[in-house]
Design a protein around this motif. Structure first.
Motif, PDB file in Angstrom:
ATOM      1  N   GLN A  38       0.820  -1.212   0.000  1.00 59.38           N
ATOM      2  CA  GLN A  38       0.000   0.000   0.000  1.00 59.38           C
ATOM      3  C   GLN A  38       0.856   1.265   0.000  1.00 59.38           C
ATOM      4  O   GLN A  38       0.481   2.283  -0.576  1.00 59.38           O
ATOM      5  CB  GLN A  38      -0.962   0.004   1.198  1.00 59.38           C
ATOM      6  N   VAL A  39       2.038   1.195   0.591  1.00 59.15           N
ATOM      7  CA  VAL A  39       2.939   2.352   0.611  1.00 59.15           C
ATOM      8  C   VAL A  39       3.335   2.745  -0.807  1.00 59.15           C
ATOM      9  O   VAL A  39       3.362   3.931  -1.153  1.00 59.15           O
ATOM     10  CB  VAL A  39       4.202   2.038   1.450  1.00 59.15           C
ATOM     11  N   PHE A  40       3.612   1.755  -1.651  1.00 63.37           N
ATOM     12  CA  PHE A  40       4.000   2.040  -3.029  1.00 63.37           C
ATOM     13  C   PHE A  40       2.812   2.522  -3.856  1.00 63.37           C
ATOM     14  O   PHE A  40       2.963   3.361  -4.740  1.00 63.37           O
ATOM     15  CB  PHE A  40       4.647   0.810  -3.667  1.00 63.37           C
ATOM     16  N   VAL A  41       1.633   2.006  -3.572  1.00 63.54           N
ATOM     17  CA  VAL A  41       0.426   2.478  -4.257  1.00 63.54           C
ATOM     18  C   VAL A  41       0.190   3.945  -3.905  1.00 63.54           C
ATOM     19  O   VAL A  41      -0.098   4.760  -4.785  1.00 63.54           O
ATOM     20  CB  VAL A  41      -0.802   1.617  -3.891  1.00 63.54           C
ATOM     21  N   ASP A  42       0.342   4.290  -2.633  1.00 66.19           N
ATOM     22  CA  ASP A  42       0.188   5.683  -2.210  1.00 66.19           C
ATOM     23  C   ASP A  42       1.230   6.577  -2.875  1.00 66.19           C
ATOM     24  O   ASP A  42       0.934   7.700  -3.284  1.00 66.19           O
ATOM     25  CB  ASP A  42       0.283   5.797  -0.695  1.00 66.19           C
ATOM     26  N   GLY A  43       2.461   6.075  -2.998  1.00 64.25           N
ATOM     27  CA  GLY A  43       3.510   6.832  -3.680  1.00 64.25           C
ATOM     28  C   GLY A  43       3.202   7.037  -5.149  1.00 64.25           C
ATOM     29  O   GLY A  43       3.434   8.120  -5.698  1.00 64.25           O
ATOM     30  N   LEU A  44       2.671   6.015  -5.783  1.00 65.25           N
ATOM     31  CA  LEU A  44       2.265   6.119  -7.190  1.00 65.25           C
ATOM     32  C   LEU A  44       1.188   7.185  -7.356  1.00 65.25           C
ATOM     33  O   LEU A  44       1.272   8.031  -8.253  1.00 65.25           O
ATOM     34  CB  LEU A  44       1.757   4.764  -7.683  1.00 65.25           C
ATOM     35  N   ILE A  45       0.206   7.145  -6.487  1.00 63.19           N
ATOM     36  CA  ILE A  45      -0.881   8.129  -6.560  1.00 63.19           C
ATOM     37  C   ILE A  45      -0.337   9.536  -6.338  1.00 63.19           C
ATOM     38  O   ILE A  45      -0.693  10.477  -7.058  1.00 63.19           O
ATOM     39  CB  ILE A  45      -1.987   7.783  -5.545  1.00 63.19           C
ATOM     40  N   PHE A  46       0.555   9.698  -5.369  1.00 59.02           N
ATOM     41  CA  PHE A  46       1.155  11.005  -5.109  1.00 59.02           C
ATOM     42  C   PHE A  46       1.903  11.519  -6.333  1.00 59.02           C
ATOM     43  O   PHE A  46       1.764  12.685  -6.712  1.00 59.02           O
ATOM     44  CB  PHE A  46       2.101  10.932  -3.903  1.00 59.02           C
ATOM     45  N   GLU A  47       2.715  10.667  -6.940  1.00 57.39           N
ATOM     46  CA  GLU A  47       3.482  11.100  -8.109  1.00 57.39           C
ATOM     47  C   GLU A  47       2.586  11.462  -9.283  1.00 57.39           C
ATOM     48  O   GLU A  47       2.865  12.410 -10.013  1.00 57.39           O
ATOM     49  CB  GLU A  47       4.486  10.022  -8.509  1.00 57.39           C
TER      50      GLU A  47
END
Length: 76
Positions: A38-47
Motif C-alpha cells: 500500500q505504501v507504493f500504491v500511495d507513492g504512485l498516486i502522489f506522483e
C-alpha cells in the motif's frame, strides 16, 4: 490536446513503477496481481497527482484497486 499530454505523463509514471498499461494489466489489482504494498500504491498516486497538478479526494482514492480506475479518476 491536453488529454493526450496528461495520458503521456500518466504512462511515464506507471512505467517508472514497472506497470504496463496494455492489455489486461491495466485492470490488474495493485495488491493481488501486481504485488504492490500500500505504501507504493500511495507513492504512485502522489506522483501522478504531482505530475498532473491535480488532487484526488481521499475517499475516492481508498476505493482504487487497479490502474484503469486510477486513470479514470485523474482524467475526470
Amino acid at each position: 490536446m491536453k488529454n493526450y499530454t496528461d495520458l503521456r505523463k500518466i504512462s511515464k509514471v506507471f512505467h517508472q513503477y514497472g506497470i504496463d498499461l496494455t492489455g489486461r494489466r491495466k485492470y490488474a489489482s495493485f495488491t493481488a496481481d501486481l504485488r504492490m504494498d500500500q505504501v507504493f500504491v500511495d507513492g504512485l498516486i502522489f506522483e501522478l497527482e504531482y505530475e498532473l497538478r491535480k488532487q484526488i479526494e481521499d475517499d475516492k482514492v481508498e476505493g482504487v484497486q487497479a490502474p484503469a480506475q486510477l486513470i479514470k479518476l485523474l482524467m475526470s
